[in-house]
Motif scaffolding. Sequence first.
Motif, short mmCIF file in Angstrom:
data_model
loop_
_atom_site.label_atom_id
_atom_site.label_comp_id
_atom_site.label_asym_id
_atom_site.label_seq_id
_atom_site.Cartn_x
_atom_site.Cartn_y
_atom_site.Cartn_z
N PHE A 1 0.81 -1.21 0.00
CA PHE A 1 0.00 0.00 0.00
C PHE A 1 0.85 1.27 0.00
O PHE A 1 0.30 2.38 0.01
N SER A 2 2.17 1.11 -0.04
CA SER A 2 3.05 2.26 -0.28
C SER A 2 3.23 2.52 -1.77
O SER A 2 3.75 3.56 -2.16
N LEU A 3 2.80 1.57 -2.59
CA LEU A 3 2.87 1.76 -4.04
C LEU A 3 1.91 2.87 -4.47
O LEU A 3 0.87 3.07 -3.83
N PRO A 4 2.22 3.59 -5.55
CA PRO A 4 1.26 4.58 -6.06
C PRO A 4 0.12 3.87 -6.79
O PRO A 4 0.34 2.94 -7.56
N PHE A 5 -1.10 4.30 -6.51
CA PHE A 5 -2.28 3.76 -7.19
C PHE A 5 -2.91 4.86 -8.00
O PHE A 5 -3.13 5.97 -7.51
N CYS A 6 -3.21 4.59 -9.25
CA CYS A 6 -3.77 5.61 -10.12
C CYS A 6 -4.67 4.96 -11.16
O CYS A 6 -4.71 3.73 -11.28
N GLY A 7 -5.37 5.79 -11.90
CA GLY A 7 -6.28 5.26 -12.90
C GLY A 7 -7.54 4.72 -12.26
O GLY A 7 -8.11 5.32 -11.34
N SER A 8 -7.99 3.55 -12.71
CA SER A 8 -9.23 2.96 -12.21
C SER A 8 -9.08 2.54 -10.75
O SER A 8 -8.03 2.05 -10.33
N ASN A 9 -10.12 2.76 -9.97
CA ASN A 9 -10.11 2.33 -8.57
C ASN A 9 -11.08 1.16 -8.35
O ASN A 9 -11.44 0.85 -7.23
N GLN A 10 -11.48 0.51 -9.45
CA GLN A 10 -12.41 -0.61 -9.35
C GLN A 10 -11.64 -1.92 -9.13
O GLN A 10 -10.92 -2.39 -10.01
N LEU A 11 -11.81 -2.48 -7.96
CA LEU A 11 -11.13 -3.70 -7.57
C LEU A 11 -12.04 -4.88 -7.91
O LEU A 11 -13.07 -5.08 -7.26
#
Length: 318
Positions: free
Chosen positions: A171-181
């Motif tokens: 969860f330290s990774l950058p998350f971007c774009g779609s947030n649909q899991l």
Amino acid sequence: MEFTGQNPPQRNHTTLVEFILLGFSDVPNLQRFLFGVFLVIYIIILVGNSLIIIITKVDPSFQIHMYFFLGNFSFLEVCYVSVTVPRLLQDLCRQDRNISFLACATQMYFFLVLGATECFILTAMACDRYVAICNPLLYPLIVNSSLCTQLAAGCWTSGVPVHIGFTYFIFSLPFCGSNQLNHFFCDIPAVLTLACGDTFMIEMLIYVIALLVVTIPFLMILGSYVKIVLTVLKLPSATGRAKSFSTCSSHLMVVAIFFGSGIITYVRPKSSHSAKTDKLLSLFYTIVTPMFNPLIYCLRNKDVMVALKRFLLKWIAL
């Protein structure tokens, strides 16, 4: 275990603050049906495993080491399934399926810790059966209450520090774009598909942890049961062989379902991955195994059935 090393550069690099668990939203007409099925399964898991816990605590005939581990295993299953199923039931009843980063990380952490604990307890149970069947004369000397307590404590705590760091790295990774899991809970493969940037180090860490937590315990269990089967085949009594096989087959059924579905999910090539397949396989190691635990250990064990009837009759008489 293969995941994307680097996500496509064309993604929108807006920082995400929450995910949306899609779950089983692709089958909107089955939401109520699935809710009913999962609710019934959850109740079976809670009631069945709770009865095993009570029996192994209050019945004097079950104050032996094998049932000490079984009681721990049943309590673990109640905790393990409660990490994912309540949230799944909640999502099946509502449109808002958002989950914050903190809630997602917390769910993943407890899922991983309890999953590791299950691997270790299943291994401890296999080792206990190995000593009991292959070295029965030495069993009272090797396996005692102190050793069982230490083994249980080690099973419950070994994965805690490892998965604190592992969950933090993910969860330290950058998350971007779609947030649909595209999953019904925050599982590792589904979360990593939404991560931006290089995930190579996380992938390597997954391999190492899988080796220590899943592969080695699984090989130890298989090795134990190979020796058990060879020993049982040498028994002169057909009754003794049948009783030993009955005890061990119950354990092996749980092991096969849990490790089998987990290994297929995390170890198979990325090219064969699909969200629907992953969700289906996840149901086996998150829900089916905990449901089968009380069914297998009760229905296939005459001693447990007798103790259960005795306990229920005594409870009804009150």
